[in-house]
Motif scaffolding. Structure first.
Motif, mmCIF file in Angstrom:
data_model
loop_
_atom_site.group_PDB
_atom_site.id
_atom_site.type_symbol
_atom_site.label_atom_id
_atom_site.label_comp_id
_atom_site.label_asym_id
_atom_site.label_seq_id
_atom_site.Cartn_x
_atom_site.Cartn_y
_atom_site.Cartn_z
ATOM 1 N N UNK A 124 0.805 -1.229 0.000
ATOM 2 C CA UNK A 124 0.000 0.000 0.000
ATOM 3 C C UNK A 124 0.836 1.276 0.000
ATOM 4 N N UNK A 125 2.030 1.236 0.569
ATOM 5 C CA UNK A 125 2.868 2.431 0.585
ATOM 6 C C UNK A 125 3.352 2.801 -0.813
ATOM 7 N N UNK A 126 3.340 1.846 -1.735
ATOM 8 C CA UNK A 126 3.736 2.130 -3.115
ATOM 9 C C UNK A 126 2.589 2.751 -3.907
ATOM 10 N N UNK A 127 1.389 2.189 -3.728
ATOM 11 C CA UNK A 127 0.248 2.612 -4.550
ATOM 12 C C UNK A 127 -1.056 2.282 -3.816
ATOM 13 N N UNK A 128 -1.473 3.139 -2.877
ATOM 14 C CA UNK A 128 -2.639 2.809 -2.045
ATOM 15 C C UNK A 128 -3.932 2.597 -2.816
ATOM 16 N N UNK A 129 -4.174 3.402 -3.845
ATOM 17 C CA UNK A 129 -5.412 3.244 -4.617
ATOM 18 C C UNK A 129 -5.400 1.926 -5.400
ATOM 19 N N UNK A 130 -4.270 1.652 -6.026
ATOM 20 C CA UNK A 130 -4.152 0.424 -6.803
ATOM 21 C C UNK A 130 -4.244 -0.813 -5.937
ATOM 22 N N UNK A 131 -3.622 -0.782 -4.772
ATOM 23 C CA UNK A 131 -3.660 -1.940 -3.871
ATOM 24 C C UNK A 131 -5.082 -2.193 -3.378
#
Length: 282
Positions: A124-131
């Motif tokens: 989630x720290x990389x891409x919260x919406x995508x995750x």
């Protein structure tokens, strides 16, 4: 004949010799008492009480610190603290501290005809919406039977069009900023432009990663933590020949007829072992 002096009250006054004797007796009694106390402490007359106190202290320390005493992975806090909420444990046991999750893709029809398991950890720290969107798709079993319809050697393997067209998820989500490079083994959404992410994903397979994708706005949402050798074994014979429009309209019916050797995800689930699999094997 010894004369005994009388005190003012008429009683014989104690002689100095008697006073010294009395003092010696008192000192001797004190020393004997101290000696007995020392012996009792040395022999621990209440070992059960002492052991119980030590156990209580260790349990209190474990409830404050849920790390494995041998330095292993973080233990289940609910189990350590004696929680009776089994439903909550079942829901959260694949949840990581940062909100990420562990998922497994069971692959079939690999290049050698074999099978393999690929384990993915979301970030989630990389891409919260995508995750978040990926978690929703996984909870809905969206990727079961999905085929790898685009395989570009030493670049990417792509999947994520619904096996059954009735299960299409056309809604698009906003882009996440790119904070992590598209290294080998990372999982990233495919797009057709800004803010067009839906369900299609690819795994980066290039040895040195695909840094050029970072500059194009492709934000990884997770990474393969085991089974990359099975990703490398995904069938590449059809390259990019399958027509994505036909897959969208016909699903696997089109792919099974025209491209029967495609590798695919037979099952996708939370964790590294499918729930109930161990019981069924027994």
């Amino acid at each position: 004949m010894t004369l005994v002096k009388l005190s003012a009250g008429g009683r014989p006054a104690a002689s100095r010799k008697m006073q010294r004797y009395s003092l010696l007796k008192t000192v001797g009694a004190v020393l004997l008492t101290l000696g007995l106390i020392a012996v009792l402490f040395q022999n621990d007359p209440f070992p059960g009480v002492r052991k119980a106190a030590m156990r209580h202290r260790r349990q209190a320390e474990l409830q404050r610190d849920f790390r494995n005493p041998e330095g292993g992975e973080v233990a289940d806090a609910g189990a350590t603290a004696g929680s009776g909420d089994e439903g909550g444990d079942a829901e959260n046991k694949h949840q990581l501290e940062d909100g990420g999750r562990i998922f497994t893709f069971e692959l079939e029809s690999l290049t050698d005809g074999g099978k393999g398991k690929v384990v993915i950890e979301t970030k989630p720290s990389w891409a919260p919406l995508g995750v978040q969107h990926f978690h929703e798709l996984m909870d809905a079993n969206f990727y079961d039977q999905a085929k790898f319809f685009r395989v570009v050697t030493d670049f990417v393997v792509q999947f994520g069009i619904a096996a059954n067209p009735a299960n299409k998820r056309p809604q698009e989500i906003q882009d996440d900023p790119v904070v992590q490079t598209n290294a080998r083994g990372t999982l990233t959404y495919a797009t057709s432009g800004p803010n067009t992410r839906t369900t299609q994903l690819f795994i980066n397979t290039r040895k040195n990663g695909n840094g050029s994708l970072d500059r194009q706005g492709f934000a990884p949402i997770g990474e393969v933590i085991s089974g990359m050798e099975f990703v490398d074994a995904i069938y590449a014979g059809y390259a990019q020949r399958p027509d994505q429009g036909k897959i969208q309209r016909q699903g696997n019916a089109y792919l099974d007829k025209e491209f029967p050797l495609l590798s695919y995800i037979s099952k996708a689930y939370k964790g590294e072992v499918m729930e109930g699999a161990a019981d069924s094997e027994e």
